[in-house]
Design a protein around this motif. Structure first.
Motif, PDB file in Angstrom:
ATOM      1  N   VAL A 251     -44.915 -59.871  -3.995  1.00  0.00           N
ATOM      2  CA  VAL A 251     -45.833 -58.756  -4.206  1.00  0.00           C
ATOM      3  C   VAL A 251     -47.021 -58.929  -3.267  1.00  0.00           C
ATOM      4  O   VAL A 251     -47.725 -59.925  -3.323  1.00  0.00           O
ATOM      5  N   VAL A 252     -47.236 -57.961  -2.406  1.00  0.00           N
ATOM      6  CA  VAL A 252     -48.301 -58.053  -1.413  1.00  0.00           C
ATOM      7  C   VAL A 252     -49.610 -57.608  -2.027  1.00  0.00           C
ATOM      8  O   VAL A 252     -49.684 -56.546  -2.651  1.00  0.00           O
ATOM      9  N   ALA A 253     -50.638 -58.418  -1.880  1.00  0.00           N
ATOM     10  CA  ALA A 253     -51.947 -58.056  -2.408  1.00  0.00           C
ATOM     11  C   ALA A 253     -52.503 -56.864  -1.660  1.00  0.00           C
ATOM     12  O   ALA A 253     -52.389 -56.762  -0.448  1.00  0.00           O
ATOM     13  N   LYS A 254     -53.119 -55.920  -2.392  1.00  0.00           N
ATOM     14  CA  LYS A 254     -53.686 -54.737  -1.754  1.00  0.00           C
ATOM     15  C   LYS A 254     -54.853 -54.231  -2.592  1.00  0.00           C
ATOM     16  O   LYS A 254     -54.966 -54.505  -3.775  1.00  0.00           O
ATOM     17  N   LEU A 255     -55.734 -53.496  -1.970  1.00  0.00           N
ATOM     18  CA  LEU A 255     -56.852 -52.918  -2.678  1.00  0.00           C
ATOM     19  C   LEU A 255     -56.341 -51.910  -3.690  1.00  0.00           C
ATOM     20  O   LEU A 255     -55.440 -51.138  -3.415  1.00  0.00           O
ATOM     21  N   GLU A 256     -56.924 -51.910  -4.874  1.00  0.00           N
ATOM     22  CA  GLU A 256     -56.464 -51.023  -5.918  1.00  0.00           C
ATOM     23  C   GLU A 256     -56.804 -49.568  -5.619  1.00  0.00           C
ATOM     24  O   GLU A 256     -57.851 -49.260  -5.065  1.00  0.00           O
ATOM     25  N   VAL A 257     -55.894 -48.670  -6.011  1.00  0.00           N
ATOM     26  CA  VAL A 257     -56.094 -47.246  -5.854  1.00  0.00           C
ATOM     27  C   VAL A 257     -56.559 -46.683  -7.185  1.00  0.00           C
ATOM     28  O   VAL A 257     -56.090 -47.087  -8.238  1.00  0.00           O
ATOM     29  N   SER A 258     -57.502 -45.739  -7.169  1.00  0.00           N
ATOM     30  CA  SER A 258     -57.979 -45.131  -8.392  1.00  0.00           C
ATOM     31  C   SER A 258     -56.826 -44.479  -9.137  1.00  0.00           C
ATOM     32  O   SER A 258     -55.852 -44.014  -8.542  1.00  0.00           O
ATOM     33  N   ALA A 259     -56.945 -44.421 -10.460  1.00  0.00           N
ATOM     34  CA  ALA A 259     -55.891 -43.850 -11.294  1.00  0.00           C
ATOM     35  C   ALA A 259     -55.687 -42.368 -10.989  1.00  0.00           C
ATOM     36  O   ALA A 259     -56.644 -41.608 -10.844  1.00  0.00           O
ATOM     37  N   THR A 260     -54.425 -41.965 -10.871  1.00  0.00           N
ATOM     38  CA  THR A 260     -54.058 -40.570 -10.685  1.00  0.00           C
ATOM     39  C   THR A 260     -52.848 -40.276 -11.571  1.00  0.00           C
ATOM     40  O   THR A 260     -52.347 -41.159 -12.257  1.00  0.00           O
ATOM     41  N   ARG A 261     -52.358 -39.046 -11.507  1.00  0.00           N
ATOM     42  CA  ARG A 261     -51.156 -38.690 -12.277  1.00  0.00           C
ATOM     43  C   ARG A 261     -49.880 -39.058 -11.533  1.00  0.00           C
ATOM     44  O   ARG A 261     -48.786 -38.939 -12.076  1.00  0.00           O
ATOM     45  N   CYS A 262     -50.021 -39.475 -10.280  1.00  0.00           N
ATOM     46  CA  CYS A 262     -48.858 -39.728  -9.420  1.00  0.00           C
ATOM     47  C   CYS A 262     -48.535 -41.226  -9.361  1.00  0.00           C
ATOM     48  O   CYS A 262     -49.430 -42.046  -9.172  1.00  0.00           O
ATOM     49  N   VAL A 263     -47.257 -41.548  -9.482  1.00  0.00           N
ATOM     50  CA  VAL A 263     -46.802 -42.939  -9.495  1.00  0.00           C
ATOM     51  C   VAL A 263     -45.701 -43.125  -8.453  1.00  0.00           C
ATOM     52  O   VAL A 263     -44.830 -42.264  -8.301  1.00  0.00           O
ATOM     53  N   LEU A 264     -45.760 -44.236  -7.738  1.00  0.00           N
ATOM     54  CA  LEU A 264     -44.711 -44.589  -6.777  1.00  0.00           C
ATOM     55  C   LEU A 264     -44.010 -45.850  -7.254  1.00  0.00           C
ATOM     56  O   LEU A 264     -44.638 -46.892  -7.430  1.00  0.00           O
ATOM     57  N   LEU A 265     -42.707 -45.739  -7.489  1.00  0.00           N
ATOM     58  CA  LEU A 265     -41.880 -46.892  -7.842  1.00  0.00           C
ATOM     59  C   LEU A 265     -41.160 -47.366  -6.585  1.00  0.00           C
ATOM     60  O   LEU A 265     -40.551 -46.559  -5.880  1.00  0.00           O
ATOM     61  N   LYS A 266     -41.212 -48.664  -6.311  1.00  0.00           N
ATOM     62  CA  LYS A 266     -40.566 -49.222  -5.126  1.00  0.00           C
ATOM     63  C   LYS A 266     -39.497 -50.231  -5.531  1.00  0.00           C
ATOM     64  O   LYS A 266     -39.569 -50.826  -6.600  1.00  0.00           O
ATOM     65  N   ASN A 267     -38.540 -50.425  -4.622  1.00  0.00           N
ATOM     66  CA  ASN A 267     -37.476 -51.406  -4.806  1.00  0.00           C
ATOM     67  C   ASN A 267     -36.572 -51.076  -6.001  1.00  0.00           C
ATOM     68  O   ASN A 267     -36.038 -51.965  -6.656  1.00  0.00           O
ATOM     69  N   MET A 268     -36.380 -49.787  -6.261  1.00  0.00           N
ATOM     70  CA  MET A 268     -35.549 -49.357  -7.385  1.00  0.00           C
ATOM     71  C   MET A 268     -34.063 -49.346  -7.043  1.00  0.00           C
ATOM     72  O   MET A 268     -33.224 -49.353  -7.940  1.00  0.00           O
ATOM     73  N   PHE A 269     -33.735 -49.301  -5.749  1.00  0.00           N
ATOM     74  CA  PHE A 269     -32.331 -49.281  -5.340  1.00  0.00           C
ATOM     75  C   PHE A 269     -32.236 -49.671  -3.878  1.00  0.00           C
ATOM     76  O   PHE A 269     -33.252 -49.711  -3.162  1.00  0.00           O
ATOM     77  N   ASP A 270     -31.022 -49.958  -3.430  1.00  0.00           N
ATOM     78  CA  ASP A 270     -30.748 -50.253  -2.024  1.00  0.00           C
ATOM     79  C   ASP A 270     -29.749 -49.206  -1.532  1.00  0.00           C
ATOM     80  O   ASP A 270     -28.585 -49.215  -1.929  1.00  0.00           O
ATOM     81  N   PRO A 271     -30.188 -48.255  -0.683  1.00  0.00           N
ATOM     82  CA  PRO A 271     -29.300 -47.168  -0.260  1.00  0.00           C
ATOM     83  C   PRO A 271     -28.043 -47.645   0.461  1.00  0.00           C
ATOM     84  O   PRO A 271     -27.025 -46.954   0.439  1.00  0.00           O
ATOM     85  N   THR A 272     -28.093 -48.836   1.058  1.00  0.00           N
ATOM     86  CA  THR A 272     -26.918 -49.338   1.783  1.00  0.00           C
ATOM     87  C   THR A 272     -25.814 -49.792   0.832  1.00  0.00           C
ATOM     88  O   THR A 272     -24.671 -49.957   1.244  1.00  0.00           O
ATOM     89  N   GLN A 273     -26.166 -50.002  -0.440  1.00  0.00           N
ATOM     90  CA  GLN A 273     -25.181 -50.468  -1.415  1.00  0.00           C
ATOM     91  C   GLN A 273     -24.700 -49.354  -2.349  1.00  0.00           C
ATOM     92  O   GLN A 273     -23.862 -49.588  -3.214  1.00  0.00           O
ATOM     93  N   GLU A 274     -25.265 -48.148  -2.177  1.00  0.00           N
ATOM     94  CA  GLU A 274     -24.872 -47.024  -3.031  1.00  0.00           C
ATOM     95  C   GLU A 274     -23.759 -46.222  -2.351  1.00  0.00           C
ATOM     96  O   GLU A 274     -23.962 -45.680  -1.259  1.00  0.00           O
ATOM     97  N   THR A 275     -22.606 -46.158  -2.990  1.00  0.00           N
ATOM     98  CA  THR A 275     -21.456 -45.483  -2.376  1.00  0.00           C
ATOM     99  C   THR A 275     -20.933 -44.304  -3.200  1.00  0.00           C
ATOM    100  O   THR A 275     -20.167 -43.492  -2.704  1.00  0.00           O
TER     101      THR A 275
END
Length: 357
Positions: A251-275
């Motif tokens: 997990v890369v350290a980063k400055l916090e972003v203020s709370a919003t209604r929008c959420v980004l989920l990362k590393n949920m899947f690997d497109p190269t392995q989805e067939t």
């Protein structure tokens, strides 16, 4: 603060004092047209207690008179916070200059490597911040830093910035896809950084600041020490070999972003392995079903060409916060989920249809 044009100071005062947090308001000022005296939809609120500011910002996105408000620090407050952070970092760096220097030198990889990983971004809207730019470009790969150039006297953006990626191929991809991209009515101009920025000095300074803040515990990711979400994990884990060893994603350290209604989920899947056919639609339904437990979802999208990015917009900020608390840092199928807030302006630039939801 962005407001409905017909709002009155009393409406704002009641919103904060009678709302969820019962905040004590000292003063409310609306910005008006000097000729018509009509509100410009912008205002300033001064609270009696300093801790009320953080709670007020957490309410950004809540509707007042039917219009979602954008609540954020004033520019002077942002500058004050940045100056305090820089001062603290400088003091800490001075106390451990030897180790900090060693880390900085090892991280740079030389001016030539920096030049291929650094891009110039011009024709930026003057209201965009470094966090906005980072959120916009990090969909192409991990970023080390964003350097937004500002006027030394006014602190106002000059409309251009440098973005340093961790890998040259990510910088190349961002250049190819983002040059000419329209954001807030302006077409971005993206290219490799000029010779004047190839010295690596900006990079060294940024890495040093990040190391110092991280050591002091002032930057980091959102909390993740809450209960797991077994339904989502079970739904997604069946696509992979259950016997595969778990591999933690740093997990890369980063400055916090203020709370919003929008959420980004990362590393949920690997497109190269989805067939499977329509695999992205299936993942979208799984995630929507699970994340719907935290509150109403008004928009969700799966970026099937990314490294597992899923974009979610909730109906209210508390719902988004609950989702982040529950999902960030959790493991499934050998992958660690990253869940972070995403700035509205960046989310809507990618998905314009979500702007009025």
């Amino acid at each position: 603060m962005q407001l409905a044009a017909r709002v009155r100071p009393r409406d704002i005062e009641d919103f904060f004092e009678l709302g969820e947090y019962k905040l004590k308001v000292k003063d409310v000022r609306l910005v008006t047209d000097r000729n018509t005296r009509k509100s410009k939809g912008v205002g300033y609120v001064e609270f009696k207690e300093k801790q009320s500011v953080t709670k007020a910002i957490a309410m950004s996105g809540t509707k007042l008179l039917g219009i979602p408000m954008i609540i954020q620090h004033t520019e002077s407050e942002k500058n004050r916070i940045a100056e305090e952070a820089a001062r603290a970092a400088a003091e800490l760096a001075a106390a451990s200059s030897t180790s900090a220097t060693a880390i900085t030198v090892a991280a740079t990889g030389g001016p030539a490597a920096n030049a291929l990983s650094r891009i110039y971004v011009g024709s930026l809207d003057f209201t965009l911040t470094e966090d906005d730019i980072r959120s916009l470009f990090e969909i192409h790969g991990p970023i080390d830093f964003v350097n937004l150039h500002k006027d030394s006297e006014t602190g106002r953006s000059k409309g251009f910035a440098f973005v340093q990626f961790k890998r040259a191929e990510n910088a190349k991809q961002a250049l190819e896809k983002m040059h000419g991209y329209e954001l807030k009515g302006r077409q971005l101009k993206v290219g490799y950084s000029t010779e004047a920025d190839k010295s690596g000095l900006a990079y060294n300074a940024t890495v040093g600041l990040a190391n110092a803040l991280a050591a002091k515990g002032e930057i980091g990711c959102c909390p993740s020490q809450l209960k797991p979400v077994p339904a989502l994990m079970a739904n997604l884990a069946r696509r992979d070999d259950p016997s595969a060893p778990s591999v933690a994603v740093p997990v890369v350290a980063k400055l916090e972003v203020s709370a919003t209604r929008c959420v980004l989920l990362k590393n949920m899947f690997d497109p190269t392995q989805e067939t499977e056919p329509d695999w992205d639609t299936e993942i979208r339904q799984d995630v929507k079903e699970e994340c719907g437990k935290y509150g109403k979802i008004v928009h969700i999208a799966v970026d099937k060409n990314s490294q597992g990015f899923i974009y979610i917009k909730f109906d209210a900020i508390p719902f988004a916060q609950q989702a982040i608390n529950a999902l960030n840092g959790r493991f499934f199928a050998g992958k660690q989920i990253s869940a972070t807030f995403m700035l509205d302006v960046v989310y809507h630039a990618k998905y314009p249809e979500a702007a009025y939801l």
